[in-house]
Scaffold this motif. Structure first.
Motif, short mmCIF file in Angstrom:
data_model
loop_
_atom_site.label_atom_id
_atom_site.label_comp_id
_atom_site.label_asym_id
_atom_site.label_seq_id
_atom_site.Cartn_x
_atom_site.Cartn_y
_atom_site.Cartn_z
N GLY A 184 7.73 0.35 0.03
CA GLY A 184 7.73 -1.09 -0.25
C GLY A 184 6.33 -1.65 -0.32
N VAL A 185 5.49 -1.18 0.58
CA VAL A 185 4.09 -1.64 0.59
C VAL A 185 3.32 -1.03 -0.58
N GLU A 186 3.35 0.30 -0.67
CA GLU A 186 2.52 0.97 -1.71
C GLU A 186 2.92 0.52 -3.11
N ASN A 187 4.22 0.49 -3.37
CA ASN A 187 4.67 0.09 -4.71
C ASN A 187 4.41 -1.40 -4.95
N GLY A 188 4.54 -2.18 -3.90
CA GLY A 188 4.34 -3.62 -4.02
C GLY A 188 2.91 -3.99 -4.32
N VAL A 189 1.97 -3.40 -3.57
CA VAL A 189 0.57 -3.77 -3.81
C VAL A 189 0.11 -3.24 -5.17
N ALA A 219 -6.67 -1.32 -0.81
CA ALA A 219 -6.79 -1.05 0.64
C ALA A 219 -6.79 -2.36 1.42
N MET A 220 -7.41 -3.38 0.84
CA MET A 220 -7.47 -4.69 1.50
C MET A 220 -6.06 -5.30 1.55
N LEU A 221 -5.29 -5.12 0.50
CA LEU A 221 -3.93 -5.65 0.47
C LEU A 221 -3.08 -4.97 1.56
N ARG A 222 -3.21 -3.65 1.62
CA ARG A 222 -2.45 -2.92 2.65
C ARG A 222 -2.90 -3.40 4.03
N GLY A 223 -4.21 -3.47 4.20
CA GLY A 223 -4.77 -3.83 5.50
C GLY A 223 -4.32 -5.20 5.97
N SER A 224 -4.20 -6.13 5.01
CA SER A 224 -3.81 -7.49 5.41
C SER A 224 -2.36 -7.49 5.91
N LEU A 225 -1.54 -6.59 5.33
CA LEU A 225 -0.14 -6.49 5.82
C LEU A 225 -0.12 -5.89 7.23
N GLN A 285 -2.47 -5.97 9.43
CA GLN A 285 -3.05 -6.92 10.40
C GLN A 285 -2.09 -8.06 10.70
N GLY A 286 -1.35 -8.47 9.67
CA GLY A 286 -0.56 -9.69 9.83
C GLY A 286 0.87 -9.47 10.27
N THR A 287 1.25 -8.20 10.51
CA THR A 287 2.66 -7.95 10.90
C THR A 287 2.72 -6.95 12.05
N ALA A 288 3.85 -6.92 12.73
CA ALA A 288 4.01 -6.00 13.87
C ALA A 288 4.53 -4.65 13.39
N GLN A 289 5.29 -4.65 12.30
CA GLN A 289 6.01 -3.41 11.97
C GLN A 289 5.67 -2.80 10.62
N VAL A 290 4.90 -3.55 9.83
CA VAL A 290 4.66 -2.99 8.48
C VAL A 290 3.54 -1.97 8.55
N ARG A 291 3.90 -0.71 8.39
CA ARG A 291 2.91 0.36 8.43
C ARG A 291 3.23 1.34 7.32
#
Ligand SMILES: Nc1ncnc2c1ncn2[C@@H]1O[C@H](COP(=O)(O)OP(=O)(O)O)[C@@H](O)[C@H]1O
Ligand SMILES: CC(C)(COP(=O)(O)O)[C@@H](O)C(=O)NCCC(=O)O
Ligand SMILES: [K+]
Length: 252
Positions: free
Chosen positions: A180-185, A148-154, A156-162
């Motif tokens: 891309g996010v779920e599989n990546g983290v 959850a922290m990995l997702r959250g940092s994305l 927080q740190g980007t405009a479009q990554v949701r």
């Protein structure tokens, strides 16, 4: 009755023990709203708590607030257990032992008493990994962000990554932002744990057991390419062990 609490950064887990009766336990996410958390706990546990043991990583201020609310709502003096330099047959690797998260310490003590040398992965708010050898020596560990922290940092740190859909994550290439996010983290976390376990098994033993616990254990475990033992209550088990003095320094 004895009440054991495991206070993490996201969730509180509790276990109620009274001799001759089956243990009751439960848990819930908290938002560091200690007053309402304790009120809900009091409703579940009633007013017959005689001994109250707390393993908390909420920090000094959180623990002070928690102590006040527990006294108010349960009428029992909470006893906070913190990582010692050594205890129950295990030796803390930290020069400043109390700085080691008590959840990590207790999970390690519990696992060492069950199997000796082992690797412990706690997939919680943070993902922690600890190794203990057959002599009970804590070899050290790692602390990395949980899923959850990995997702959250994305976010927080980007405009479009949701992340917009809840399709189960895989280790495969993602063909949408969410995937891309779920599989990546997930892949990051699996690759990290795998890399460390492979290396540790060169020294501990190539069949050294790996225990997995924490709220995200069920997400990670199916993707690990080696057997792991899922134990959701290691922290509470370890707390009960050290409190009841069962952790008397001999393994098993
Ligand atoms: N019901 C839930 N409530 C909160 N987090 C959950 C829940 N189920 C799974 N999780 C995941 O587990 C993580 C929390 O792990 P857990 O071990 O329960 O908490 P803690 O880190 O407080 O010990 C969260 O970051 C989230 O990714
Ligand atoms: C690393 C932790 C945040 C993990 O706790 P959790 O993710 O379960 O909330 C916790 O063990 C902690 O606060 N440790 C203190 C620092 C250390 O262990 O070095
Ligand atoms: K934890």
């Amino acid at each position: 009755m004895r009440l054991f609490l495991d206070i993490g950064n996201t969730a509180m887990k509790w276990r109620l023990y009274s001799p001759g009766k089956p243990r009751m336990q439960g848990g819930q996410a908290h938002r560091r709203d200690w007053a309402s958390l304790v009120d809900e706990l009091a409703q579940r546990c009633g007013g017959h708590v005689r001994e109250l043991w707390v393993a908390s990583v909420a920090g000094r201020e959180g623990d002070q607030l928690l102590e006040k609310e527990l006294l108010r709502a349960l009428g029992a003096q909470p006893r906070f257990y913190y990582s010692p330099a050594a205890g129950a047959g295990v030796v803390n690797a930290y020069a400043d032992p109390a700085r080691l998260g008590v959840d990590r310490w207790l999970a390690m003590v519990e696992v060492w008493h069950r199997t000796g040398a082992a690797v412990i992965v706690d997939c919680g708010s943070a993902l922690t990994l600890d190794a203990v050898d057959g002599n009970g020596q804590h070899l050290g560990g790692y602390i990395v962000p949980g899923l959850a922290m990995l997702r959250g940092s994305l976010f927080q740190g980007t405009a479009q990554v949701r992340v917009t859909d809840s399709a189960p994550a895989t280790l495969g290439l993602g063909c949408s932002t969410s995937a891309g996010v779920e599989n990546g983290v997930l892949r990051m976390s699996v690759a990290f744990v795998t890399d460390v376990v492979v290396e540790l098994r060169k020294t501990l033993s190539d069949t050294c057991p790996v225990f997995i616990t924490g709220g995200d254990a069920a997400v990670l475990q199916p993707h690990l390419g080696f057997a792991t033992q899922a134990e959701p209550d290691l922290v509470l088990d370890g707390l009960e062990r050290v409190v009841s003095g069962a952790g008397d320094g001999t393994q098993g």
